[in-house]
Design a protein around this motif. Structure first.
Motif, short mmCIF file in Angstrom:
data_model
loop_
_atom_site.label_atom_id
_atom_site.label_comp_id
_atom_site.label_asym_id
_atom_site.label_seq_id
_atom_site.Cartn_x
_atom_site.Cartn_y
_atom_site.Cartn_z
N ALA A 250 -0.66 -4.70 -19.59
CA ALA A 250 0.51 -4.81 -19.05
C ALA A 250 1.65 -4.28 -20.02
N GLU A 251 1.48 -4.41 -21.07
CA GLU A 251 2.42 -4.05 -22.08
C GLU A 251 2.05 -2.74 -22.18
N LEU A 252 1.04 -2.21 -22.13
CA LEU A 252 0.82 -0.54 -22.21
C LEU A 252 1.72 0.30 -21.09
N VAL A 253 1.45 -0.26 -19.88
CA VAL A 253 2.07 0.27 -18.63
C VAL A 253 3.47 0.13 -18.64
N ILE A 254 4.13 -0.93 -18.81
CA ILE A 254 5.34 -1.12 -18.87
C ILE A 254 6.17 -0.22 -20.02
N VAL A 255 5.57 -0.29 -21.29
CA VAL A 255 6.27 0.47 -22.45
C VAL A 255 6.21 2.01 -21.93
N LEU A 256 4.99 2.36 -21.42
CA LEU A 256 4.87 3.91 -21.28
C LEU A 256 6.02 4.18 -20.32
N ALA A 257 6.16 3.41 -19.32
CA ALA A 257 7.39 3.66 -18.16
C ALA A 257 8.67 3.71 -18.94
N VAL A 258 8.98 2.72 -19.84
CA VAL A 258 9.99 2.85 -20.74
C VAL A 258 10.42 4.07 -21.55
N GLY A 259 9.05 4.52 -22.06
CA GLY A 259 9.26 5.53 -23.01
C GLY A 259 9.75 6.68 -21.91
N ALA A 260 9.21 7.07 -20.77
CA ALA A 260 9.42 8.23 -19.97
C ALA A 260 10.81 8.11 -19.50
N MET A 261 11.25 6.81 -19.15
CA MET A 261 12.80 6.73 -18.52
C MET A 261 13.82 6.96 -19.85
N LEU A 262 13.38 7.03 -20.94
CA LEU A 262 14.54 7.44 -22.04
C LEU A 262 14.97 8.58 -21.79
N ALA A 263 14.47 9.63 -21.14
CA ALA A 263 14.96 11.04 -20.72
C ALA A 263 16.11 10.72 -20.00
N TYR A 264 16.56 9.50 -19.38
CA TYR A 264 17.88 9.38 -18.53
C TYR A 264 18.85 8.59 -19.31
N VAL A 265 18.58 8.35 -20.58
CA VAL A 265 19.49 7.80 -21.55
C VAL A 265 20.39 8.56 -22.34
N ARG A 266 21.74 8.03 -22.13
CA ARG A 266 22.65 9.12 -23.08
C ARG A 266 23.14 8.15 -24.23
N VAL A 267 22.66 8.56 -25.36
CA VAL A 267 22.91 7.88 -26.53
C VAL A 267 24.29 8.25 -27.09
N ASP A 268 25.26 7.47 -26.89
CA ASP A 268 26.62 7.70 -27.29
C ASP A 268 27.05 6.67 -28.36
N LEU A 269 28.35 6.95 -29.13
CA LEU A 269 28.77 6.06 -29.89
C LEU A 269 29.14 4.67 -29.51
N ALA A 270 29.68 4.52 -28.32
CA ALA A 270 29.88 3.15 -27.95
C ALA A 270 28.42 2.27 -27.48
#
Length: 449
Positions: free
Chosen positions: A318-338
Motif C-alpha cells: 500500500a505504501e508503494l502504490v500511494i507514494v508512487l501516486a504522490v510522486g506523480a501528482m507533484l507535477a501539479y504542485v507550485r512551490v512558491d515562497l509562501a
C-alpha cells in the motif's frame, strides 16, 4: 498507461526493493523516498506514463488511501502489546489528542492570519495536516509488541490514534464551509462526529477483535478447527470492524485500530509464550504446524505471528502504490515562497510547539522529546483527508491551495524524515545504550558498597 507497462514498473520496483531492502536500512534513504522519485519520473513532469490529476482521481485515491490507512492502523494495533495499565500509554494519548488538537489550532491561526484563508478552510487544512502517519513511520515504530521504549511506543501509538482524532476537525472545517451538517450550535458535530465517533469506534473494534480472536483460539485449541487462512482472518477483521463502525456512524479508523489492539490481547492471554519461527527444526511439515497452531499455550501467539506478518506485507505494498501516486501528482504542485515558509513553520515551529505543550510535565527525556517533536511524519493520512475533502465539495482556489500545501508537505516529510531517520535513530540507540551501561555500573557500585 497500459497494463503491460504497469506490470513492468511494479514488478521492477518490487524486485528492486526485495534485493536492496537491507541496504536501504543502513543508508539515510527510505523506501518511500525511492517510490516518490520513481513516481515523479513516471508522472507528467517526467516520462508521462501516469498523470493522476488530483481533482479527477480524487475518488479512487480516497478509496486506495483509505484501505492503506486501515491496513496500517490494524498493524499498529497488533504491535502495541503493553497493558493499558502501563504508564507508557499516557504519552501517545497526550500526543494524539492534546498535541494534535493544538496543531490543528496553530495551523488554523496561520491559515487565517497569514495565508488569508476563510476559517473553515484553515480548520480543514489543520485537520488534513495535523495527524502523523502510521504507514511511513515504520522506521520509528515498535517492532516487538513488548517494546517499552518511550520514543518508539509514543510515536507508534500517536500514529494509530490521531488519524481518527483528526477526522472531526476535517468535518468541522467542511461544516464551516457549508459542506457538512454541524447541527444547531454544533451539537451534531460534537455529539456524533466527536464523542460518539471516538467512543463508539473504540468499543466496536475492541468487542469484535476480542470476540473473533477468542473464537479462533477456542476452535483451534478445543476442536482443531479454523486452522490456516490467517490472511483471511486479518482482512476479514479489518473489513468487519470498519464496516460495522461506519454503519453505526462511529470512527472506522479507530475501530480497526482497536480491533488490532484487542486481537493482540487475545495472544497475551495465551500464557505469554512465543510461537516458534517457521523454518526451525521439527516445524517443517504440515503436521508440526498444525500441532503448534492448535497447542493451548501457543495457538494465540501463532495466530498473531501469522496475522502480523501478512498485514505488514500488505502495508508495504500500500505504501508503494500511494507514494508512487504522490510522486506523480507533484507535477501539479507550485512551490512558491509562501508554501515553503509554511512548511518550515509546520515542521520546525508548529509541531515542536504542540508537542512541547502537550507533554508538559511528562516523564520523558530531552532526547525523546526532541525526536518526538521532529518525527511528526505526514503521509497517507493527509492524502486521504485531502481526497475526502475534494470529494465532499471542496473546489476552486481553496481546493488548489489545499492540494498544493498538502502534497508539498507530504513530499517534504518523506524526504526530510527519510534522510534523518537512520542517523537520528542510530544516535538515539547509542545514547540509550550508553545510559543503560552507566546505570548498570552505578548499580554495581552501590551493591559493592
Amino acid at each position: 498507461m497500459s497494463f503491460s507497462i504497469w506490470a513492468l514498473v511494479i514488478g521492477a520496483l518490487l524486485i528492486t526493493m526485495a534485493l536492496a531492502g537491507s541496504l536501504m536500512k543502513r543508508l539515510p534513504v527510505s523506501a518511500s523516498m525511492f517510490y516518490l522519485v520513481v513516481g515523479y519520473g513516471l508522472g507528467s513532469a517526467g516520462w508521462g506514463l501516469m498523470a493522476p490529476e488530483p481533482h479527477r482521481t480524487a475518488a479512487i485515491l480516497e478509496r486506495v488511501s483509505e484501505v492503506a490507512l486501515l491496513i496500517s492502523l490494524f498493524s499498529v494495533g497488533l504491535k502495541l502489546g503493553l497493558p493499558f495499565s502501563s504508564h507508557h500509554w499516557r504519552l501517545p494519548l497526550r500526543l494524539a489528542f492534546v498535541s494534535m488538537t493544538l496543531t490543528v489550532g496553530l495551523i488554523s491561526l496561520v491559515g487565517v492570519f497569514w495565508l488569508a484563508l476563510p476559517l473553515g478552510a484553515a480548520v480543514l487544512l489543520g485537520g488534513i495536516l495535523a495527524p502523523t502517519d502510521p504507514v511511513l513511520a515504520s522506521d520509528v515504530q515498535v517492532d516487538d509488541p513488548h517494546d517499552s521504549d518511550r520514543l518508539r511506543f509514543s510515536l507508534t501509538g500517536e500514529g494509530g490514534l490521531n488519524d481518527a482524532a483528526a477526522f472531526p476537525f476535517v468535518l468541522l472545517g467542511l461544516g464551516l464551509l457549508g459542506m457538512h451538517q454541524l447541527g444547531a450550535g454544533g451539537w451534531r458535530w460534537l455529539g456524533i462526529d466527536v464523542l460518539w465517533a471516538l467512543a463508539g469506534g473504540l468499543a466496536i473494534g475492541a468487542i469484535l477483535g476480542a470476540l473473533i480472536g477468542k473464537l479462533v483460539v477456542y476452535l483451534r485449541t478445543r476442536h482443531q478447527e479454523a486452522v490456516g487462512l490467517d490472511e483471511f482472518l486479518a482482512l476479514g477483521l479489518v473489513a468487519l470492524a470498519f464496516g460495522v463502525a461506519q454503519l453505526a456512524h462511529a470512527s472506522g479508523f479507530l475501530s480497526v485500530f482497536a480491533a488490532g489492539l484487542a486481537l493482540q490481547r487475545v495472544k497475551e492471554r495465551s500464557r505469554r509464550q512465543k510461537a516458534p519461527q517457521e523454518g526451525q527444526a521439527g516445524l517443517q511439515d504440515k503436521e508440526s504446524h498444525l500441532a503448534v497452531a492448535t497447542h493451548p499455550n501457543l495457538a494465540g501467539a501463532y495466530m498473531m505471528q501469522a496475522v502480523r506478518g501478512f498485514n505488514e506485507q500488505l502495508e508495504r505494498i500500500a505504501e508503494l502504490v500511494i507514494v508512487l501516486a504522490v510522486g506523480a501528482m507533484l507535477a501539479y504542485v507550485r512551490v512558491d515562497l509562501a508554501t515553503t515558509a509554511f512548511l518550515v513553520l509546520l515542521f520546525f515551529v508548529l509541531r515542536p510547539l504542540a508537542v512541547w505543550l502537550g507533554l508538559l510535565g511528562a516523564q520523558v527525556s530531552g532526547d525523546q522529546r526532541l525526536l518526538i517533536a521532529w518525527f511528526g511524519i505526514r503521509g497517507i493520512g493527509s492524502i486521504y483527508y485531502l481526497m475526502f475533502a475534494l470529494n465532499h465539495g471542496l473546489t476552486g482556489s481553496l481546493a488548489d491551495q489545499a492540494i498544493n500545501i498538502t502534497l508539498s508537505a507530504v513530499a517534504a516529510s518523506i524526504i526530510l524524515h527519510g534522510i534523518s531517520v537512520t542517523p537520528l535513530m542510530s544516535l538515539y540507540a547509542r545514547r540509550q545504550a550508553g545510559k543503560s551501561r552507566r546505570s548498570d555500573s552505578e548499580n554495581r557500585r552501590h551493591e559493592i558498597r
